[in-house]
Design an enzyme around this catalytic site. Structure first.
Site, PDB file in Angstrom:
ATOM      1  N   CYS A 118       0.854  -1.182   0.000  1.00 46.96           N
ATOM      2  CA  CYS A 118       0.000   0.000   0.000  1.00 46.96           C
ATOM      3  C   CYS A 118       0.891   1.233   0.000  1.00 46.96           C
ATOM      4  O   CYS A 118       1.853   1.292   0.770  1.00 46.96           O
ATOM      5  CB  CYS A 118      -0.898  -0.027   1.237  1.00 46.96           C
ATOM      6  SG  CYS A 118      -2.028   1.369   1.307  1.00 46.96           S
ATOM      7  N   HIS A 123      -9.007  -3.812  -2.506  1.00 43.12           N
ATOM      8  CA  HIS A 123      -8.046  -3.070  -1.670  1.00 43.12           C
ATOM      9  C   HIS A 123      -8.426  -1.582  -1.620  1.00 43.12           C
ATOM     10  O   HIS A 123      -8.458  -0.977  -0.546  1.00 43.12           O
ATOM     11  CB  HIS A 123      -6.634  -3.269  -2.247  1.00 43.12           C
ATOM     12  CG  HIS A 123      -5.563  -2.511  -1.542  1.00 43.12           C
ATOM     13  ND1 HIS A 123      -4.566  -3.134  -0.816  1.00 43.12           N
ATOM     14  CD2 HIS A 123      -5.315  -1.183  -1.451  1.00 43.12           C
ATOM     15  CE1 HIS A 123      -3.769  -2.211  -0.298  1.00 43.12           C
ATOM     16  NE2 HIS A 123      -4.191  -1.020  -0.677  1.00 43.12           N
ATOM     17  N   GLU A 124      -8.734  -1.012  -2.802  1.00 47.51           N
ATOM     18  CA  GLU A 124      -9.070   0.418  -2.854  1.00 47.51           C
ATOM     19  C   GLU A 124     -10.442   0.677  -2.238  1.00 47.51           C
ATOM     20  O   GLU A 124     -10.647   1.705  -1.579  1.00 47.51           O
ATOM     21  CB  GLU A 124      -9.017   0.939  -4.297  1.00 47.51           C
ATOM     22  CG  GLU A 124      -7.667   0.759  -4.997  1.00 47.51           C
ATOM     23  CD  GLU A 124      -6.483   1.317  -4.225  1.00 47.51           C
ATOM     24  OE1 GLU A 124      -6.667   2.271  -3.439  1.00 47.51           O
ATOM     25  OE2 GLU A 124      -5.366   0.786  -4.384  1.00 47.51           O
ATOM     26  N   HIS A 172     -10.131   1.154   1.338  1.00 44.32           N
ATOM     27  CA  HIS A 172      -9.660   2.494   1.731  1.00 44.32           C
ATOM     28  C   HIS A 172     -10.821   3.466   1.917  1.00 44.32           C
ATOM     29  O   HIS A 172     -10.808   4.260   2.859  1.00 44.32           O
ATOM     30  CB  HIS A 172      -8.713   3.067   0.681  1.00 44.32           C
ATOM     31  CG  HIS A 172      -7.283   2.629   0.838  1.00 44.32           C
ATOM     32  ND1 HIS A 172      -6.555   2.842   1.982  1.00 44.32           N
ATOM     33  CD2 HIS A 172      -6.438   2.012  -0.022  1.00 44.32           C
ATOM     34  CE1 HIS A 172      -5.327   2.370   1.820  1.00 44.32           C
ATOM     35  NE2 HIS A 172      -5.224   1.843   0.618  1.00 44.32           N
TER      36      HIS A 172
HETATM   37 NI    NI Z   1      -3.577   0.969  -0.281  1.00 47.68          NI
END
Ligand code: NI
Length: 178
Positions: free
Chosen positions: A101, A143-144, A147
């Site tokens: 990341c 993954h995004e 966030h």
């Molecule tokens: Ni990330």
């Protein structure tokens, strides 16, 4: 020329907040933000970046997969803006894969995630799209998406699955991809 934005690192409270919806997708401010995020992601050898990572608590992220030193086997695609996304269905099959990341430099981890998913989102032209992603792109998407929910990949690892950049590079060179 797009600007290279500062990347916020773990410890900044914005990375732990649930982001808010983007309202005027086609507004110049959002369009410039998208261009700046794509540029910032590519400068940092990322394959994705989310708005909270550059200090904007918005439900917006970029997927910009291409092979680089961090992910040598990443597929090539045109950078894409994903706005106000929803994950509609997760595939039943799961797989482990390496993730790092840009907000957590120096660390990589194995994360188990669904291999495919059906999603909907608004594209940068303001049109709603629905599509299925599989494999590496499905992983970047998740993954995004994490966030913008205030979650990072470390939350999905056990301590034993975390390695340093040096060890990650060594593992890649020994195993090829996985
Ligand atoms: Ni990330």
């Amino acid at each position: 020329m797009p600007n290279k934005l500062e990347i916020y690192e773990l410890g900044q409270p914005i990375l732990r907040k649930k982001a808010r919806e983007v309202e005027k997708v086609t507004h110049r401010v959002i369009q410039e933000l998208i261009d700046d995020m794509i540029h910032t992601c590519q400068c940092a050898n990322g394959v994705g970046i989310s708005a909270p990572q550059i200090g904007q608590s918005l439900r917006l992220f970029i997927i910009a997969s291409r092979p680089n030193t961090r992910y040598p086997n990443a597929p090539v695609m045109e950078p894409m803006a994903i706005i106000n996304p929803e994950i509609m269905v997760f595939g039943s099959e799961k797989e482990d894969g390496w993730e790092g990341c840009l907000s957590i430099p120096g660390i990589y981890g194995q994360v188990r995630r669904p291999k495919s998913l059906r999603v909907s989102f608004t594209n940068r032209h303001g049109k709603r799209e629905e599509t299925i992603y599989d494999g590496f792109i499905a992983r970047v998407f998740q993954h995004e998406y994490d966030h913008i929910q205030g979650t990072v990949f470390l939350d999905r690892t056990t301590g034993a699955d975390i390695v340093t950049t040096k060890e990650y590079q060594r593992i890649l060179s020994e195993t090829g991809s996985k």
